[in-house]
Design a protein around this motif. Structure first.
Motif, PDB file in Angstrom:
ATOM      1  N   GLY A  61       0.792  -1.225   0.000  1.00 20.06           N
ATOM      2  CA  GLY A  61       0.000   0.000   0.000  1.00 20.06           C
ATOM      3  C   GLY A  61       0.822   1.271   0.000  1.00 20.06           C
ATOM      4  O   GLY A  61       0.284   2.361   0.166  1.00 20.06           O
ATOM      5  N   LYS A  62       2.134   1.154  -0.237  1.00 19.14           N
ATOM      6  CA  LYS A  62       3.016   2.320  -0.201  1.00 19.14           C
ATOM      7  C   LYS A  62       3.702   2.580  -1.539  1.00 19.14           C
ATOM      8  O   LYS A  62       4.629   3.370  -1.613  1.00 19.14           O
ATOM      9  CB  LYS A  62       4.053   2.141   0.901  1.00 19.14           C
ATOM     10  CG  LYS A  62       3.423   1.998   2.277  1.00 19.14           C
ATOM     11  CD  LYS A  62       4.446   1.691   3.332  1.00 19.14           C
ATOM     12  CE  LYS A  62       3.752   1.442   4.664  1.00 19.14           C
ATOM     13  NZ  LYS A  62       4.657   0.873   5.649  1.00 19.14           N
ATOM     14  N   GLY A  63       3.266   1.884  -2.585  1.00 19.32           N
ATOM     15  CA  GLY A  63       3.788   2.162  -3.916  1.00 19.32           C
ATOM     16  C   GLY A  63       4.847   1.217  -4.452  1.00 19.32           C
ATOM     17  O   GLY A  63       5.239   1.334  -5.605  1.00 19.32           O
ATOM     18  N   ALA A  64       5.325   0.282  -3.652  1.00 19.11           N
ATOM     19  CA  ALA A  64       6.387  -0.620  -4.113  1.00 19.11           C
ATOM     20  C   ALA A  64       5.920  -1.482  -5.277  1.00 19.11           C
ATOM     21  O   ALA A  64       6.641  -1.641  -6.270  1.00 19.11           O
ATOM     22  CB  ALA A  64       6.878  -1.502  -2.966  1.00 19.11           C
ATOM     23  N   GLY A  65       4.731  -2.039  -5.192  1.00 14.53           N
ATOM     24  CA  GLY A  65       4.202  -2.886  -6.263  1.00 14.53           C
ATOM     25  C   GLY A  65       4.060  -2.120  -7.566  1.00 14.53           C
ATOM     26  O   GLY A  65       4.433  -2.611  -8.635  1.00 14.53           O
ATOM     27  N   LYS A  66       3.535  -0.917  -7.473  1.00 13.50           N
ATOM     28  CA  LYS A  66       3.367  -0.066  -8.661  1.00 13.50           C
ATOM     29  C   LYS A  66       4.720   0.236  -9.283  1.00 13.50           C
ATOM     30  O   LYS A  66       4.893   0.152 -10.501  1.00 13.50           O
ATOM     31  CB  LYS A  66       2.638   1.221  -8.294  1.00 13.50           C
ATOM     32  CG  LYS A  66       2.422   2.145  -9.476  1.00 13.50           C
ATOM     33  CD  LYS A  66       1.696   3.414  -9.041  1.00 13.50           C
ATOM     34  CE  LYS A  66       1.581   4.392 -10.161  1.00 13.50           C
ATOM     35  NZ  LYS A  66       0.534   4.098 -11.114  1.00 13.50           N
ATOM     36  N   GLU A  67       5.707   0.571  -8.462  1.00 11.00           N
ATOM     37  CA  GLU A  67       7.044   0.872  -8.985  1.00 11.00           C
ATOM     38  C   GLU A  67       7.672  -0.345  -9.651  1.00 11.00           C
ATOM     39  O   GLU A  67       8.304  -0.224 -10.704  1.00 11.00           O
ATOM     40  CB  GLU A  67       7.955   1.411  -7.873  1.00 11.00           C
ATOM     41  CG  GLU A  67       7.645   2.833  -7.494  1.00 11.00           C
ATOM     42  CD  GLU A  67       8.692   3.432  -6.569  1.00 11.00           C
ATOM     43  OE1 GLU A  67       9.892   3.280  -6.844  1.00 11.00           O
ATOM     44  OE2 GLU A  67       8.279   4.053  -5.567  1.00 11.00           O
ATOM     45  N   LEU A  68       7.502  -1.508  -9.046  1.00 10.49           N
ATOM     46  CA  LEU A  68       8.053  -2.727  -9.644  1.00 10.49           C
ATOM     47  C   LEU A  68       7.379  -3.019 -10.985  1.00 10.49           C
ATOM     48  O   LEU A  68       8.053  -3.366 -11.964  1.00 10.49           O
ATOM     49  CB  LEU A  68       7.883  -3.915  -8.690  1.00 10.49           C
ATOM     50  CG  LEU A  68       8.835  -3.923  -7.499  1.00 10.49           C
ATOM     51  CD1 LEU A  68       8.311  -4.852  -6.410  1.00 10.49           C
ATOM     52  CD2 LEU A  68      10.238  -4.335  -7.935  1.00 10.49           C
TER      53      LEU A  68
END
Length: 142
Positions: A81-88
């Motif tokens: 929920g802090k953007g790591a998945g989106k960045e990956l």
């Protein structure tokens, strides 16, 4: 920061994969995921093109690719929920012209995440290992 994985990241990657799988795939017994831990460490992850999301010197998530196929995208539960998945996922998009993946239909959070990030459902199939329905998803650079 996203970087290419190093062999000493494998323990953290397997832990993240297991912890996140048990939570996200509550409809599959945890024993199923536990039985795949050795293969993830010795076979699946080392044979993939892996990138890790590092936060404060710790691996907080990773994405594994086999050509244009996203084999795995997992973020540690405490880092979600802090953007790591989106960045990956964005990193993978920057490397490839198309991406394909499968997500369990009952993992509604993942399906919504992928749709929000530009992937579209193209079909479904039953996973031969779990018997659960998987949604086939695709992204193409426009």
């Amino acid at each position: 920061m996203i970087r290419v994985y190093r062999e000493n990241d494998l323990e953290d990657m397997v832990r993240i994969w297991y912890d996140a799988s048990v939570i996200a795939h509550h409809f599959v017994p945890a024993s199923f995921w536990a039985s795949y831990r050795p293969a993830m460490k010795k076979e699946y992850l080392p044979l993939s093109e892996n990138y890790v999301y590092e936060q404060e010197g710790e691996v907080a998530g990773f994405i594994s690719l086999a050509g244009e196929i996203v084999c795995a995208l997992f973020v540690a539960p405490e880092a979600q929920g802090k953007g790591a998945g989106k960045e990956l996922l964005e990193h993978a998009k920057s490397l490839k012209k198309r991406l394909f993946l499968k997500a369990y239909r009952d993992n509604k959070k993942a399906i919504l995440f992928y749709e929000k990030n530009g992937l579209r459902a193209t079909g479904q199939e039953v996973d031969e290992y779990t018997g659960c329905v998987q949604i086939l998803m695709e992204w193409e650079d426009s």
